[in-house]
Design a protein around this motif. Structure first.
Motif, PDB file in Angstrom:
ATOM      1  N   CYS A 130       0.830  -1.211   0.000  1.00  0.00           N
ATOM      2  CA  CYS A 130       0.000   0.000   0.000  1.00  0.00           C
ATOM      3  C   CYS A 130       0.863   1.259   0.000  1.00  0.00           C
ATOM      4  O   CYS A 130       0.530   2.247  -0.662  1.00  0.00           O
ATOM      5  CB  CYS A 130      -0.931  -0.014   1.211  1.00  0.00           C
ATOM      6  SG  CYS A 130      -2.302  -1.179   1.080  1.00  0.00           S
ATOM      7  N   ALA A 131       1.963   1.214   0.731  1.00  0.00           N
ATOM      8  CA  ALA A 131       2.853   2.380   0.778  1.00  0.00           C
ATOM      9  C   ALA A 131       3.445   2.654  -0.603  1.00  0.00           C
ATOM     10  O   ALA A 131       3.489   3.806  -1.050  1.00  0.00           O
ATOM     11  CB  ALA A 131       3.960   2.147   1.800  1.00  0.00           C
ATOM     12  N   LYS A 132       3.878   1.602  -1.295  1.00  0.00           N
ATOM     13  CA  LYS A 132       4.476   1.782  -2.613  1.00  0.00           C
ATOM     14  C   LYS A 132       3.447   2.270  -3.634  1.00  0.00           C
ATOM     15  O   LYS A 132       3.731   3.150  -4.455  1.00  0.00           O
ATOM     16  CB  LYS A 132       5.093   0.477  -3.102  1.00  0.00           C
ATOM     17  CG  LYS A 132       5.703   0.621  -4.500  1.00  0.00           C
ATOM     18  CD  LYS A 132       6.391  -0.637  -4.974  1.00  0.00           C
ATOM     19  CE  LYS A 132       6.975  -0.421  -6.374  1.00  0.00           C
ATOM     20  NZ  LYS A 132       7.677  -1.620  -6.887  1.00  0.00           N
ATOM     21  N   ARG A 134       0.686   3.798  -2.985  1.00  0.00           N
ATOM     22  CA  ARG A 134      -0.054   4.948  -2.449  1.00  0.00           C
ATOM     23  C   ARG A 134      -1.549   4.625  -2.353  1.00  0.00           C
ATOM     24  O   ARG A 134      -2.414   5.438  -2.693  1.00  0.00           O
ATOM     25  CB  ARG A 134       0.181   6.204  -3.308  1.00  0.00           C
ATOM     26  CG  ARG A 134       1.640   6.650  -3.318  1.00  0.00           C
ATOM     27  CD  ARG A 134       1.848   7.943  -4.072  1.00  0.00           C
ATOM     28  NE  ARG A 134       3.252   8.346  -4.042  1.00  0.00           N
ATOM     29  CZ  ARG A 134       3.734   9.446  -4.616  1.00  0.00           C
ATOM     30  NH1 ARG A 134       2.906  10.255  -5.284  1.00  0.00           N
ATOM     31  NH2 ARG A 134       5.017   9.734  -4.546  1.00  0.00           N
ATOM     32  N   TRP A 135      -1.804   3.429  -1.874  1.00  0.00           N
ATOM     33  CA  TRP A 135      -3.171   2.985  -1.627  1.00  0.00           C
ATOM     34  C   TRP A 135      -3.522   3.191  -0.158  1.00  0.00           C
ATOM     35  O   TRP A 135      -2.653   3.268   0.699  1.00  0.00           O
ATOM     36  CB  TRP A 135      -3.318   1.500  -1.939  1.00  0.00           C
ATOM     37  CG  TRP A 135      -3.222   1.142  -3.389  1.00  0.00           C
ATOM     38  CD1 TRP A 135      -3.214   1.980  -4.468  1.00  0.00           C
ATOM     39  CD2 TRP A 135      -3.101  -0.189  -3.920  1.00  0.00           C
ATOM     40  NE1 TRP A 135      -3.114   1.271  -5.625  1.00  0.00           N
ATOM     41  CE2 TRP A 135      -3.053  -0.068  -5.326  1.00  0.00           C
ATOM     42  CE3 TRP A 135      -3.059  -1.454  -3.351  1.00  0.00           C
ATOM     43  CZ2 TRP A 135      -2.936  -1.184  -6.165  1.00  0.00           C
ATOM     44  CZ3 TRP A 135      -2.947  -2.566  -4.168  1.00  0.00           C
ATOM     45  CH2 TRP A 135      -2.894  -2.426  -5.571  1.00  0.00           C
ATOM     46  N   GLN A 136      -4.823   3.221   0.095  1.00  0.00           N
ATOM     47  CA  GLN A 136      -5.320   3.309   1.463  1.00  0.00           C
ATOM     48  C   GLN A 136      -6.419   2.268   1.651  1.00  0.00           C
ATOM     49  O   GLN A 136      -7.439   2.315   0.964  1.00  0.00           O
ATOM     50  CB  GLN A 136      -5.888   4.707   1.746  1.00  0.00           C
ATOM     51  CG  GLN A 136      -6.384   4.906   3.169  1.00  0.00           C
ATOM     52  CD  GLN A 136      -5.265   4.878   4.184  1.00  0.00           C
ATOM     53  OE1 GLN A 136      -4.267   5.574   4.068  1.00  0.00           O
ATOM     54  NE2 GLN A 136      -5.419   4.042   5.213  1.00  0.00           N
TER      55      GLN A 136
END
Length: 269
Positions: A130-132, A134-136
């Motif tokens: 998710c960090a890579k 840019r998901w939430q």
């Protein structure tokens, strides 16, 4: 990670159970009739429910618990850590098993979703994915449906939480992972039960009971409203010995139209 609980009748501690989560995915039917559900058929070699048709899901990992703790601090959610971890596991396992990125804000690019799935298969944590990307994670997009935990001394005891999610028209195509599962299919709950009755698929006891419950509703909104009217409580199976043999049962009051099956015909996983 394991979860301990007490027997509902004796009050005695039960053996630790492995936490797990599964996602019941609704999509709009192509021709506007009953909504369809996604099911995966597990490889015959799998220790649990080998060869059976189930909803996507799997075990809750320690990394899911760590990610849940981070989300609580970041979003000030009031849900318990284990509840958020289970929802994360359901979302993550669905990505791994079907290639669908559901319950995730920002997961729109099919190429990015495919990359994320490959990362998940490489055991990269969902938090790092998710960090890579840019998901939430959209934790609140999942509606709690049920929670099953057999008190019986099975080979492996799972404490499994079931969630509903509405995929609408599903812009991405579901594709089987070809590792834990050998195929997948869309169909209404009623169709899945018909396939099971004809011997085209196998379903374990909890899956059949949930399909029967889901078959009462044609569309997601109706099933979702029913779920909201029935707050989730632990469903524990038990054996009832009768004149005609042993029956595998669940208690009344959980929203299930069928609560028993002769043990000789029940597939227990």
């Amino acid at each position: 990670m394991t979860i301990s609980t007490l027997h509902p009748k004796t009050g005695e501690p039960l053996p630790p159970a492995i936490p797990a989560a599964t996602l019941i995915i609704y999509r709009d039917a192509p021709h506007g009739h009953q909504s369809e559900l996604l099911m995966v058929v597990r490889a015959q070699s799998m220790a649990f429910a080998g060869g059976a048709a189930v909803f996507p899901g799997g075990k809750v990992d320690d990394a899911d618990v760590d990610f849940a703790s981070h989300i609580i601090k970041q979003q000030s959610l009031i849900l318990p850590t284990d509840e958020i971890a289970a929802r994360l596991a359901a979302i993550r396992e669905t990505l791994e098993e079907t290639g669908l990125a559901l319950g995730i804000v920002g997961a729109h690019d099919p190429h990015q979703v495919a990359e994320a799935r490959a990362m998940a298969h490489e055991a990269i944590s969902f938090a790092d994915i998710c960090a890579k990307m840019r998901w939430q994670p959209d934790i609140l997009s999942l509606t709690p449906w049920a929670r099953w935990r057999p008190p019986l001394l099975e080979k492996r005891v799972f404490d499994t939480r079931f969630y509903l999610i509405n995929a609408g028209n599903v812009p991405m195509e579901a594709k089987v992972d070809a590792t834990e599962n050998k195929s997948l299919f869309w169909g209404s709950a009623e169709q899945a039960l018909h396939m099971a009755d004809k011997g085209e698929i196998k379903v374990i006891f909890p899956t059949r009971r949930n399909l029967e419950r889901l078959a009462q509703f044609d569309v997601f909104d109706a099933a979702n409203a029913h779920a909201l009217d029935h707050p989730v409580e632990m469903v524990m199976t038990y054996i009832d010995e009768r004149a005609d043999g042993k029956w595998l049962c669940i208690p009344d009051g959980h929203g299930y139209p069928v609560t028993e099956e002769h043990l000789s015909s029940a597939m227990r996983g």
